[in-house]
Scaffold this active site. Structure first.
Site, mmCIF file in Angstrom:
data_model
loop_
_atom_site.group_PDB
_atom_site.id
_atom_site.type_symbol
_atom_site.label_atom_id
_atom_site.label_comp_id
_atom_site.label_asym_id
_atom_site.label_seq_id
_atom_site.Cartn_x
_atom_site.Cartn_y
_atom_site.Cartn_z
ATOM 1 N N ASP A 68 98.654 -16.309 1.479
ATOM 2 C CA ASP A 68 100.140 -16.545 0.598
ATOM 3 C C ASP A 68 99.600 -15.973 -0.648
ATOM 4 O O ASP A 68 99.663 -15.128 -1.350
ATOM 5 C CB ASP A 68 99.418 -18.017 0.414
ATOM 6 C CG ASP A 68 100.886 -18.633 -0.345
ATOM 7 O OD1 ASP A 68 101.827 -18.046 -1.627
ATOM 8 O OD2 ASP A 68 100.822 -19.782 -0.400
ATOM 9 N N ASN A 95 107.968 -6.009 2.145
ATOM 10 C CA ASN A 95 109.172 -6.284 3.495
ATOM 11 C C ASN A 95 109.370 -8.276 3.076
ATOM 12 O O ASN A 95 110.308 -9.287 3.047
ATOM 13 C CB ASN A 95 108.502 -6.866 4.835
ATOM 14 C CG ASN A 95 109.493 -7.029 5.317
ATOM 15 O OD1 ASN A 95 111.335 -7.664 5.496
ATOM 16 N ND2 ASN A 95 109.356 -8.291 6.058
ATOM 17 N N TYR A 160 117.200 -16.078 -6.083
ATOM 18 C CA TYR A 160 117.216 -14.657 -4.743
ATOM 19 C C TYR A 160 117.848 -13.455 -5.423
ATOM 20 O O TYR A 160 117.223 -12.540 -5.074
ATOM 21 C CB TYR A 160 117.795 -15.085 -3.403
ATOM 22 C CG TYR A 160 117.391 -14.558 -2.596
ATOM 23 C CD1 TYR A 160 115.868 -14.295 -1.931
ATOM 24 C CD2 TYR A 160 118.478 -13.729 -2.165
ATOM 25 C CE1 TYR A 160 116.229 -13.220 -1.306
ATOM 26 C CE2 TYR A 160 118.367 -12.580 -1.229
ATOM 27 C CZ TYR A 160 117.020 -12.623 -0.488
ATOM 28 O OH TYR A 160 116.698 -11.564 0.461
ATOM 29 N N LYS A 164 116.108 -9.801 -6.691
ATOM 30 C CA LYS A 164 116.107 -8.437 -5.654
ATOM 31 C C LYS A 164 117.417 -7.469 -6.008
ATOM 32 O O LYS A 164 116.644 -6.108 -5.603
ATOM 33 C CB LYS A 164 117.546 -8.876 -4.431
ATOM 34 C CG LYS A 164 116.866 -9.487 -3.416
ATOM 35 C CD LYS A 164 115.383 -8.883 -2.713
ATOM 36 C CE LYS A 164 114.600 -10.270 -1.945
ATOM 37 N NZ LYS A 164 114.081 -8.894 -0.390
ATOM 38 N N THR A 195 118.386 -11.857 12.227
ATOM 39 C CA THR A 195 116.974 -12.625 12.309
ATOM 40 C C THR A 195 116.876 -13.627 13.101
ATOM 41 O O THR A 195 118.023 -14.887 12.962
ATOM 42 C CB THR A 195 115.854 -12.742 11.640
ATOM 43 O OG1 THR A 195 116.681 -13.352 10.325
ATOM 44 C CG2 THR A 195 116.172 -11.235 10.616
#
Length: 255
Positions: A68, A95, A160, A164, A195
Site C-alpha cells: 500500500d 503510475n 485529484y 495531478k 482501461t
C-alpha cells in the site's frame, strides 16, 4: 503494425507502481517484452499474479511486490528489497493513482489527506528512494504520471486535479535537482485511456462518442499507447528529454 525495439532497455531494472492492471499492466508488459527486469508494486493481488503468469515467457519474469503506497515504511522496505534483488534501479515509473469522484461539500480533511497520499505523496517518496540508487549508478530515469483532467477542468475531481497539477510541478523540480547526477525526470500526461476501470465506472456509449468528438484524432487511446511513450522516454533514445510533460491524449481539448 510493428513498433520500436529499444536495445538500451535490455536488462535494465525498472520499477512500476500500480502495475497490476490498466495502464500500469501495459507498462509492465511493454518493458518486460523489451527484456527489462521489471518489479512492480500494487495492492491488487489477483490481477498482479495473473499478470506475472501471463508474462512467464519473458526473458525476465516480472516480480510483484504487494504494498500500500500510502504506508511509507512499507514503501521504503519494498524499495530496499527491489534494489537488493536487482543491484540497482535504472527506471522508476510512478503510475499508481485513483480518480474517484468527489463533491466539494462532502470533502473532509481526512479524505483530502488520503487522496493526496494516493495521488501525489507516494510519487515523491518513490522518487526519493529510486534517486538514491540512481545517484550511486550515475544515471537513471523517473517518469511521473500526470493527468489531462486538470488541463480540461473536469467536474468532481478537484482534489485529484490538484494532485495531478502538483505532479507536473514536482517533475520540474526533481528534474532540476537530479539532472547533475545524470537522472532524467519527465511527466507523462494520458488523456482518456480505455482501461477496464474507466469503462466500468465512467464511460457509456454516449460519453465515449462525446469524448472522441473532442479529440483531434477520432480514435480511443489504449493503455499500450501510453506504454510506448514510457518506453521511449526511458530509453537512451530520449536521453536529452527532461523536465517536461509528454501528452498521450489524441489531442483532446474537450467539448
Amino acid at each position: 503494425m510493428s513498433y520500436a525495439i529499444y536495445p538500451s532497455l535490455t536488462g535494465k531494472s525498472v520499477v512500476v507502481t500500480g502495475g497490476g492492471s490498466g495502464i500500469g499492466a501495459a507498462i509492465v508488459e511493454a518493458f518486460a517484452r523489451q527484456g527489462a527486469r521489471v518489479s512492480f508494486i500494487d495492492v491488487a493481488e489477483d490481477d498482479s499474479r495473473a499478470l506475472v503468469t501471463r508474462l512467464a515467457d519473458c526473458a525476465h519474469i516480472p516480480r510483484f511486490y504487494r504494498c500500500d503506497l500510502r504506508n511509507l515504511d512499507s514503501l521504503a522496505a519494498v524499495f530496499a528489497d527491489i534494489e537488493a534483488a536487482s543491484q540497482t534501479i535504472d527506471v522508476l515509473i510512478n503510475n499508481a493513482a485513483n480518480d474517484d469522484r468527489h463533491a466539494l461539500d462532502e470533502v473532509t480533511p481526512s479524505y483530502w489527506d488520503e487522496r493526496i497520499a494516493v495521488n501525489l505523496r507516494h510519487q515523491f517518496f518513490c522518487a526519493q528512494h529510486a534517486a538514491a540508487a540512481m545517484k550511486r549508478a550515475g544515471h537513471g530515469v523517473i517518469l511521473n504520471f500526470g493527468s489531462i483532467s486538470w488541463h480540461l477542468a473536469l467536474p468532481e475531481l478537484s482534489i485529484y486535479m490538484t494532485a495531478k497539477a502538483g505532479v507536473e510541478g514536482m517533475t520540474r523540480g526533481l528534474a532540476r535537482d537530479l539532472g547533475r547526477f545524470g537522472i532524467r525526470v519527465n511527466a507523462i500526461v494520458p488523456g482518456a485511456v480505455r482501461t477496464p476501470r474507466q469503462m466500468k465506472l465512467w464511460q457509456s456509449a454516449d460519453s465515449e462518442a462525446k469524448l472522441v468528438a473532442g479529440q483531434c484524432l477520432p480514435q480511443r487511446i489504449e493503455p499500450e499507447h501510453v506504454a510506448r511513450m514510457a518506453l521511449f522516454l526511458a530509453s537512451d533514445d530520449g536521453e536529452r528529454c527532461s523536465g517536461r510533460e509528454y501528452f498521450v491524449d489524441a489531442g483532446w481539448y474537450g467539448t
